[in-house]
Design an enzyme around this catalytic site. Sequence first.
Site, PDB file in Angstrom:
ATOM      1  N   GLY A   1       5.638 -11.425   1.729  1.00 21.65           N
ATOM      2  CA  GLY A   1       6.615 -11.674   0.659  1.00 21.65           C
ATOM      3  C   GLY A   1       8.032 -11.654   1.185  1.00 21.65           C
ATOM      4  O   GLY A   1       8.313 -10.988   2.182  1.00 21.65           O
TER       5      GLY A   1
ATOM      6  N   LYS B   1       0.033 -16.229   2.570  1.00 20.94           N
ATOM      7  CA  LYS B   1      -1.322 -16.810   2.617  1.00 20.94           C
ATOM      8  C   LYS B   1      -1.486 -17.505   3.972  1.00 20.94           C
ATOM      9  O   LYS B   1      -0.721 -17.258   4.869  1.00 20.94           O
ATOM     10  CB  LYS B   1      -1.465 -17.845   1.503  1.00 20.94           C
ATOM     11  CG  LYS B   1      -1.282 -17.251   0.139  1.00 20.94           C
ATOM     12  CD  LYS B   1      -1.818 -18.165  -0.935  1.00 20.94           C
ATOM     13  CE  LYS B   1      -1.765 -17.496  -2.271  1.00 20.94           C
ATOM     14  NZ  LYS B   1      -0.463 -16.855  -2.534  1.00 20.94           N
ATOM     15  N   GLY B   2      -2.430 -18.407   4.042  1.00 22.36           N
ATOM     16  CA  GLY B   2      -2.562 -19.212   5.254  1.00 22.36           C
ATOM     17  C   GLY B   2      -3.549 -18.648   6.248  1.00 22.36           C
ATOM     18  O   GLY B   2      -4.371 -17.796   5.922  1.00 22.36           O
TER      19      GLY B   2
ATOM     20  N   ILE C   1      10.451  -4.407  -0.212  1.00 20.67           N
ATOM     21  CA  ILE C   1      11.262  -3.790  -1.268  1.00 20.67           C
ATOM     22  C   ILE C   1      10.618  -2.479  -1.709  1.00 20.67           C
ATOM     23  O   ILE C   1      11.275  -1.642  -2.309  1.00 20.67           O
ATOM     24  CB  ILE C   1      11.446  -4.707  -2.503  1.00 20.67           C
ATOM     25  CG1 ILE C   1      10.113  -5.037  -3.175  1.00 20.67           C
ATOM     26  CG2 ILE C   1      12.206  -5.968  -2.149  1.00 20.67           C
ATOM     27  CD1 ILE C   1      10.252  -5.595  -4.581  1.00 20.67           C
ATOM     28  N   ASP C   2       9.319  -2.306  -1.409  1.00 21.87           N
ATOM     29  CA  ASP C   2       8.586  -1.145  -1.925  1.00 21.87           C
ATOM     30  C   ASP C   2       8.963   0.165  -1.218  1.00 21.87           C
ATOM     31  O   ASP C   2       8.685   1.244  -1.735  1.00 21.87           O
ATOM     32  CB  ASP C   2       7.070  -1.358  -1.781  1.00 21.87           C
ATOM     33  CG  ASP C   2       6.600  -2.637  -2.447  1.00 21.87           C
ATOM     34  OD1 ASP C   2       7.255  -3.089  -3.402  1.00 21.87           O
ATOM     35  OD2 ASP C   2       5.582  -3.210  -1.996  1.00 21.87           O
TER      36      ASP C   2
ATOM     37  N   GLY D   1       6.579  -2.278  -6.762  1.00 20.79           N
ATOM     38  CA  GLY D   1       6.471  -1.119  -5.865  1.00 20.79           C
ATOM     39  C   GLY D   1       5.076  -0.891  -5.322  1.00 20.79           C
ATOM     40  O   GLY D   1       4.846   0.036  -4.562  1.00 20.79           O
ATOM     41  N   ARG D   2       4.128  -1.705  -5.752  1.00 21.54           N
ATOM     42  CA  ARG D   2       2.707  -1.536  -5.385  1.00 21.54           C
ATOM     43  C   ARG D   2       2.232  -0.104  -5.656  1.00 21.54           C
ATOM     44  O   ARG D   2       2.422   0.372  -6.759  1.00 21.54           O
ATOM     45  CB  ARG D   2       2.485  -1.890  -3.914  1.00 21.54           C
ATOM     46  CG  ARG D   2       2.368  -3.390  -3.691  1.00 21.54           C
ATOM     47  CD  ARG D   2       1.775  -3.662  -2.324  1.00 21.54           C
ATOM     48  NE  ARG D   2       2.282  -4.892  -1.779  1.00 21.54           N
ATOM     49  CZ  ARG D   2       1.729  -6.091  -1.994  1.00 21.54           C
ATOM     50  NH1 ARG D   2       0.640  -6.199  -2.714  1.00 21.54           N
ATOM     51  NH2 ARG D   2       2.269  -7.159  -1.463  1.00 21.54           N
TER      52      ARG D   2
ATOM     53  N   GLU E   1       4.480  -0.654 -11.522  1.00 23.96           N
ATOM     54  CA  GLU E   1       3.300  -1.518 -11.706  1.00 23.96           C
ATOM     55  C   GLU E   1       2.006  -0.827 -11.265  1.00 23.96           C
ATOM     56  O   GLU E   1       0.925  -1.168 -11.730  1.00 23.96           O
ATOM     57  CB  GLU E   1       3.474  -2.838 -10.941  1.00 23.96           C
ATOM     58  CG  GLU E   1       3.624  -2.653  -9.435  1.00 23.96           C
ATOM     59  CD  GLU E   1       3.810  -3.950  -8.663  1.00 23.96           C
ATOM     60  OE1 GLU E   1       3.827  -5.024  -9.282  1.00 23.96           O
ATOM     61  OE2 GLU E   1       3.945  -3.878  -7.428  1.00 23.96           O
TER      62      GLU E   1
HETATM   63  O1  F6P Z   1       5.332  -5.808  -1.654  1.00 22.52           O
HETATM   64  C1  F6P Z   1       6.367  -6.403  -2.351  1.00 22.52           C
HETATM   65  C2  F6P Z   1       5.926  -6.860  -3.707  1.00 22.52           C
HETATM   66  O2  F6P Z   1       7.026  -7.438  -4.367  1.00 22.52           O
HETATM   67  C3  F6P Z   1       5.253  -5.793  -4.572  1.00 22.52           C
HETATM   68  O3  F6P Z   1       6.183  -4.892  -5.129  1.00 22.52           O
HETATM   69  C4  F6P Z   1       4.496  -6.633  -5.559  1.00 22.52           C
HETATM   70  O4  F6P Z   1       3.380  -5.963  -6.067  1.00 22.52           O
HETATM   71  C5  F6P Z   1       4.062  -7.808  -4.724  1.00 22.52           C
HETATM   72  O5  F6P Z   1       4.934  -7.867  -3.594  1.00 22.52           O
HETATM   73  C6  F6P Z   1       4.087  -9.149  -5.421  1.00 22.52           C
HETATM   74  O6  F6P Z   1       3.553 -10.091  -4.563  1.00 22.52           O
HETATM   75  P1  F6P Z   1       3.621 -11.669  -4.821  1.00 22.52           P
HETATM   76  O7  F6P Z   1       5.009 -12.117  -4.482  1.00 22.52           O
HETATM   77  O8  F6P Z   1       2.606 -12.209  -3.906  1.00 22.52           O
HETATM   78  O9  F6P Z   1       3.320 -11.877  -6.268  1.00 22.52           O
END
Ligand code: F6P
Length: 356
Positions: free
Chosen positions: A10, A73-74, A137-138, A181-182, A233
Amino acid sequence: MRIGILNSGGDCPGLNAVIHGVVGAASQLGWEVVGFRDGFEGLLPPGDFTILKPEDTVGILKLGGTILGTTNKGHFGAKVGVGDIALVPHEIVAQAKQTTEQLGIEGLVIVGGDGTLTTALQLYREGWPVVGVPKTIDNDLRATAMTFGFDSAVVTVVDALDRLHTTAASHKRVMVLEVMGRHAGWIALHGGFAGGASIILIPEIPFDLDRVAEAILRREAAGLHSTQVVVAEGARPKDGRQMLHVTGSGEYKLGGMGEQVAREIAKRTGKETRTCVLGHVQRGGAPTTKDRILGTQFGVKAVELIQQGKFGHMVSYQNFVVTEVSISEAVHRLRLVKPDSQMVQMARAVGITFGD
Ligand code: F6P
């Protein structure tokens, strides 16, 4: 000498600052920098890359995202789900190697989160001259006290809470803000703390909806008719689970807990309740000053690691100094919020409820 840089996974505010740092420091040494596009995909023959000169990085510090593009991905997706690790197939690594060899790349800076760094480690173990730069960002990597991008995300959360506050107060409503934030609650904790939230729900402290409702009703009785609730989340109820969804490509995504919490709050308190899911707004836009500084410093340090031949190492921020750790020590180790940490205790001290 010629080195390469790519970012994968990301995007995150501050990636361009890393590119700026790498190109700036490399050019001081008389080195040339090759920027690979769209993550590791840019390594696949015939190679998708650009030569990055200092003049190409003028004005990029203030840009969000990454001028090189990225993908999670990829062909190189090393992480397929929570705790699942897949190695990149040997033939893909061999194809990528052709490109770096043809270009004469003597050091490769790989910028990414845990999944990307897992691939970086695999490449290092297969003999590639790689150094890592942590990004997310997490802010959830144990091997570094801080990742760039986190501060920008928190600033966005605080801005959202400031805006939600005026509308919530006008309508005497409960506002639930779901943030990213996962599996870590850093963004929720810091954003909620600075943005004046009264309730913060994080993955590290499973919550009880009765406690959440009680806190809102206590505020109501005290004449405080609007309440801001931040929900990470990855948060989960004491007797329930995280909101995990599997995407079409088999990846796990978190999301939806904000709406669930809002529904229960409305049911249990009778208060009008609204939800806002901040989503990718937290990842977009210009990086903060802090993230520009940290990103640039990480880029400079990555070049220093290559100069010192410290391949297989990753830049890390420890005790206010930019230093390094081995990538093998860094991957698969999450840094989570400690429920008894000073930050949590101080939040409780000012009356913030974690729903436990
Ligand atoms: O790891 C960064 C993050 O933004 C998480 O906080 C979030 O759960 C995830 O990536 C979202 O991923 P994507 O951009 O694949 O939807």
